[in-house]
Design a protein around this motif. Structure first.
Motif, PDB file in Angstrom:
ATOM      1  N   SER A 198       0.860  -1.195   0.000  1.00  0.00           N
ATOM      2  CA  SER A 198       0.000   0.000   0.000  1.00  0.00           C
ATOM      3  C   SER A 198       0.889   1.235   0.000  1.00  0.00           C
ATOM      4  O   SER A 198       2.109   1.139   0.098  1.00  0.00           O
ATOM      5  CB  SER A 198      -0.829   0.061   1.286  1.00  0.00           C
ATOM      6  OG  SER A 198      -1.687  -1.011   1.397  1.00  0.00           O
ATOM      7  N   GLU A 200       1.258   4.201  -4.050  1.00  0.00           N
ATOM      8  CA  GLU A 200       1.722   2.814  -4.122  1.00  0.00           C
ATOM      9  C   GLU A 200       2.987   2.714  -4.967  1.00  0.00           C
ATOM     10  O   GLU A 200       3.836   1.854  -4.747  1.00  0.00           O
ATOM     11  CB  GLU A 200       0.614   1.916  -4.679  1.00  0.00           C
ATOM     12  CG  GLU A 200      -0.362   1.355  -3.648  1.00  0.00           C
ATOM     13  CD  GLU A 200      -1.268   2.386  -2.996  1.00  0.00           C
ATOM     14  OE1 GLU A 200      -1.368   3.518  -3.508  1.00  0.00           O
ATOM     15  OE2 GLU A 200      -1.873   2.057  -1.951  1.00  0.00           O
ATOM     16  N   PHE A 215      -3.941  -1.848  -5.089  1.00  0.00           N
ATOM     17  CA  PHE A 215      -4.997  -0.831  -5.186  1.00  0.00           C
ATOM     18  C   PHE A 215      -5.182  -0.255  -6.589  1.00  0.00           C
ATOM     19  O   PHE A 215      -6.081   0.524  -6.811  1.00  0.00           O
ATOM     20  CB  PHE A 215      -4.639   0.242  -4.145  1.00  0.00           C
ATOM     21  CG  PHE A 215      -5.355   1.549  -4.096  1.00  0.00           C
ATOM     22  CD1 PHE A 215      -6.726   1.620  -3.843  1.00  0.00           C
ATOM     23  CD2 PHE A 215      -4.646   2.747  -4.232  1.00  0.00           C
ATOM     24  CE1 PHE A 215      -7.356   2.860  -3.724  1.00  0.00           C
ATOM     25  CE2 PHE A 215      -5.273   3.981  -4.113  1.00  0.00           C
ATOM     26  CZ  PHE A 215      -6.634   4.039  -3.862  1.00  0.00           C
ATOM     27  N   ARG A 261     -10.843   2.763  -1.598  1.00  0.00           N
ATOM     28  CA  ARG A 261      -9.975   2.849  -0.432  1.00  0.00           C
ATOM     29  C   ARG A 261      -9.822   1.484   0.227  1.00  0.00           C
ATOM     30  O   ARG A 261     -10.776   0.734   0.346  1.00  0.00           O
ATOM     31  CB  ARG A 261     -10.521   3.866   0.579  1.00  0.00           C
ATOM     32  CG  ARG A 261     -10.549   5.303   0.069  1.00  0.00           C
ATOM     33  CD  ARG A 261      -9.182   5.797  -0.368  1.00  0.00           C
ATOM     34  NE  ARG A 261      -8.127   5.667   0.620  1.00  0.00           N
ATOM     35  CZ  ARG A 261      -7.830   6.571   1.552  1.00  0.00           C
ATOM     36  NH1 ARG A 261      -8.518   7.688   1.619  1.00  0.00           N
ATOM     37  NH2 ARG A 261      -6.843   6.369   2.405  1.00  0.00           N
ATOM     38  N   GLY A 262      -8.608   1.182   0.618  1.00  0.00           N
ATOM     39  CA  GLY A 262      -8.340  -0.112   1.232  1.00  0.00           C
ATOM     40  C   GLY A 262      -8.155  -1.221   0.205  1.00  0.00           C
ATOM     41  O   GLY A 262      -8.043  -2.400   0.555  1.00  0.00           O
ATOM     42  N   GLY A 263      -8.105  -0.870  -1.082  1.00  0.00           N
ATOM     43  CA  GLY A 263      -8.144  -1.870  -2.148  1.00  0.00           C
ATOM     44  C   GLY A 263      -6.915  -2.749  -2.300  1.00  0.00           C
ATOM     45  O   GLY A 263      -6.950  -3.726  -3.053  1.00  0.00           O
ATOM     46  N   SER A 264      -5.836  -2.447  -1.576  1.00  0.00           N
ATOM     47  CA  SER A 264      -4.655  -3.313  -1.710  1.00  0.00           C
ATOM     48  C   SER A 264      -4.918  -4.734  -1.221  1.00  0.00           C
ATOM     49  O   SER A 264      -4.322  -5.692  -1.717  1.00  0.00           O
ATOM     50  CB  SER A 264      -3.474  -2.740  -0.915  1.00  0.00           C
ATOM     51  OG  SER A 264      -3.116  -1.487  -1.432  1.00  0.00           O
ATOM     52  N   ASP A 265      -5.813  -4.866  -0.247  1.00  0.00           N
ATOM     53  CA  ASP A 265      -6.188  -6.219   0.208  1.00  0.00           C
ATOM     54  C   ASP A 265      -6.752  -7.008  -0.972  1.00  0.00           C
ATOM     55  O   ASP A 265      -6.465  -8.194  -1.153  1.00  0.00           O
ATOM     56  CB  ASP A 265      -7.299  -6.141   1.267  1.00  0.00           C
ATOM     57  CG  ASP A 265      -6.814  -5.589   2.597  1.00  0.00           C
ATOM     58  OD1 ASP A 265      -5.602  -5.659   2.860  1.00  0.00           O
ATOM     59  OD2 ASP A 265      -7.659  -5.090   3.364  1.00  0.00           O
TER      60      ASP A 265
HETATM   61  N1  ASP Z   1      -3.499   3.270  -0.218  1.00  0.00           N
HETATM   62  C1  ASP Z   1      -4.870   2.960  -0.446  1.00  0.00           C
HETATM   63  C2  ASP Z   1      -5.715   3.503   0.705  1.00  0.00           C
HETATM   64  O1  ASP Z   1      -5.190   4.038   1.658  1.00  0.00           O
HETATM   65  C3  ASP Z   1      -5.090   1.496  -0.638  1.00  0.00           C
HETATM   66  C4  ASP Z   1      -4.788   0.636   0.553  1.00  0.00           C
HETATM   67  O2  ASP Z   1      -4.167   1.059   1.511  1.00  0.00           O
HETATM   68  O3  ASP Z   1      -5.211  -0.526   0.560  1.00  0.00           O
HETATM   69  O4  ASP Z   1      -6.900   3.380   0.656  1.00  0.00           O
END
Ligand code: ASP
Ligand code: MG
Length: 591
Positions: A41, A74, A136, A150-154
């Protein structure tokens, strides 16, 4: 050789020391004889910083440019990570989403993955590199950079694990596993060894907050075991897999969603098609409706209640006002100070008295339940926001969630057998990886319905009803309590057909003692349940379902929803037709 995907979140990459520590983790894994793909991320809170910067320049930045901007976070991480591994004397190569070949649709800022090519990554791995993939992000058909939300790296990590046929997918984060509830909200929350995909899906979008919920949908769809662990400690962490932690546990975890708003449309004509007229204009405004409750109608009219994120209340009210006008329905009322509390557990599908236990505990704590919905594995209640955190704690205590379950399953393996990759790639052809999939459209014709109208809407009422029903030994399946008018609520539930007489007796006796309205019932109802993956992130599912039923002239009598399921009740004799029409409506996405 086995292959491990390791994802590092922002807090695990916040400074150069942490980047080097993550690099060492990957090198250690490689030294143990594995090929390693790292997914990273943006460092620390970099994405937030970029979002803020954009906002200072443009209040409504174009989505395409937002993706262009956010994807740089990223890109910084992958380059630094490759340098870190190089500095530690190992071979590494960084790749952006485009360089990997992560194809997405063109929905900027919340794109969905359509396909991933594995050739280049595989070649680099075979040549002894640690491959470092930017989380992401992807590209669309026109080579525009996209991001996955958001959070898409998972989601990137689980997707790469799926297409590469990885043996395991490790998620390194600042929490050391999955908890029975958010430990910041309830201090006694317990870290679990294992949680099932289904429970996690019901909890993830409920604010458990550990994982991007789309990544769990993915993992379930492609059977990827996920290992959530801390980058700071050696604690074993938690596995997210098919099987629950303990087979007989009725409730696994609890969650709260704050910032909800309730909208109720009174006096909606109880005929096929009217629900659609309410929800279409909401969907047109891209508002994701969460909890939907429709109770049994009276005099040809029914009330429809649902919740939306509080920030989206203004657009929703605008949409609903239009619909109410067209339908001649109303008034439309709302409450912006509500929260949803839920209890989730695979085991509750087979046990009596779970709802009763939850409602009793809440009533003892003086918490009033404004709306109730249930699915096979979840019970949710809408409560006043002021009482939400207390309600969460009360549920956690009532089910002793701080204690290890007795008779736990043997812990799941962190790895899975090889050989899935080909299967995954085959299944990808022609369908986007993240398309909606419907697992099941079930029809249950064995149930009957009981409704108690005009119940005093005060704490403890639902508890009393289900206590007495449970004492009579009746298994209650679907429960719907709609928002009451003038302090009166209406409560419906379904029971096995052969227990109807008994259940009506219980309801009648309660009616006399509690001074409520009439008890009505139907000996034969048909409950249809559409379950699958992507329901929550594809707001159109409920709409597609209601439209199909309306087109077939079938009236919906009751609705309740959860993250992975939409349940409706129709008249018994229409059950088979309803199932056939839903099967046709979802034929393209049935698994
Ligand atoms: N950097 C992106 C975010 O903060 C993706 C991630 O962290 O999964 O949403
Ligand atoms: Mg993150």
């Amino acid at each position: 050789m086995s292959l491990v995907v390791q994802k590092f979140g922002g807090t695990s990459l916040a400074d150069s020391a942490k980047i080097l520590a993550a690099a060492r983790t990957a090198i250690r894994t490689q030294n143990q004889g594995n090929q390693v793909v790292m997914v990273v991320s943006a460092m620390g809170k970099n994405t937030d910083v970029l979002v803020d910067l954009a906002g200072q320049i443009n209040q409504k930045p174009p989505a395409r440019e937002m993706d262009m901007l956010l994807s740089t976070g990223e890109q910084v991480s992958v380059a630094l990570m490759a340098m870190a591994i190089d500095a530690l004397g190992h071979k590494a190569i960084s790749l952006t989403g485009a360089q990997i070949g992560i194809r997405t649709d063109s929905t900027h800022t919340k794109a969905r993955i359509e396909s991933i090519s594995t050739d280049r990554m595989q070649r680099l791995l075979d040549a002894g590199n640690i491959v470092i993939a930017a989380g992401f992000q992807g590209i669309d058909d026109e080579f525009n950079i996209t991001t996955l939300g958001r959070g898409g790296s998972d989601t990137t990590a689980v997707a790469l694990a799926a297409v590469l046929g990885a043996d395991s997918c490790e998620i390194y984060t600042d929490v050391d596993g999955v908890y029975t509830t958010d430990p910041r909200k309830v201090a006694e929350a317990r870290r679990v060894q294992q949680v099932s995909y289904n429970e996690m899906l019901e909890l993830a979008s409920l604010g458990a907050g550990v994982m991007h919920s789309r990544s769990i949908e993915f993992a379930k769809k492609f059977s990827v075991p996920i290992h959530v662990r801390s980058s700071l400690t050696d604690i074993p962490g938690s596995m997210i897999v098919e099987q629950p932690e303990a087979p007989d546990q009725s409730v696994f975890g609890a969650a709260v969603t704050l910032d909800e708003a309730r909208v109720t449309v009174a006096k909606v004509p109880d005929v096929p098609g009217s629900i659609i007229q309410v929800f279409s204009p909401i969907a047109d405004r891209n508002v994701a409706v969460d909890m939907i409750v429709q109770n049994i109608g009276e005099d040809g009219l029914t009330d429809l209640s649902f919740t939306v994120p509080r920030g989206e209340l203004p657009q929703t009210l605008e949409a609903v006002a239009e619909a109410a006008e067209t339908l001649g329905a109303g008034p439309v009322t709302h409450d912006a100070q509500v929260a949803k509390v839920s209890a989730v557990g695979l085991g509750m599908a087979r046990q009596t008295g779970v709802a009763d236990q939850m409602f009793r505990a809440l009533s003892a704590a003086g918490v009033n339940l404004e709306m109730i919905t249930t699915s096979e594995i979840k019970i949710s209640a809408l409560v006043d926001e002021q009482q939400a955190l207390n309600a969460l704690r009360v549920i956690h205590q009532a089910f002793h969630l701080d204690q290890e379950p007795v008779a736990a399953n043997a812990p799941a393996a962190a790895t899975r057998p090889h050989g899935n990759a080909v299967d995954v790639v085959e299944r990808l052809q022609g369908v986007g990886m993240e398309e909606l999939t419907i697992d099941d459209i079930t029809l249950d014709k064995t149930q009957a319905r009981v409704t108690i109208t005009n119940l005093p809407d005060t704490p403890g009422i639902a508890a009393r009803v289900f206590e007495e029903v449970a004492e009579a030994g009746v298994f209650v399946d679907m429960i719907v309590q709609s928002f009451g008018h003038h302090g009166l609520a209406s409560l419906s539930f379904t029971v096995p057909g052969d227990r109807l007489t008994q259940s009506v007796q219980v309801a009648e006796s309660l009616r006399q003692r509690l001074d409520c309205g009439a008890v009505t019932s139907s000996p034969s109802v048909a409950k249809l349940s559409v379950s699958g993956i992507g329901l929550r992130s594809h707001t159109g599912v409920a709409i597609r379902m209601f439209r199909a039923l309306a087109d077939a002239g079938i009236n919906v009598n009751m609705i309740s929803t959860s993250e992975v399921r939409v349940n409706v009740v129709v008249d018994g004799p229409q059950g088979d037709d309803a199932q056939a029409c839903l099967q046709a409506a979802f034929a393209d996405v049935m698994r």
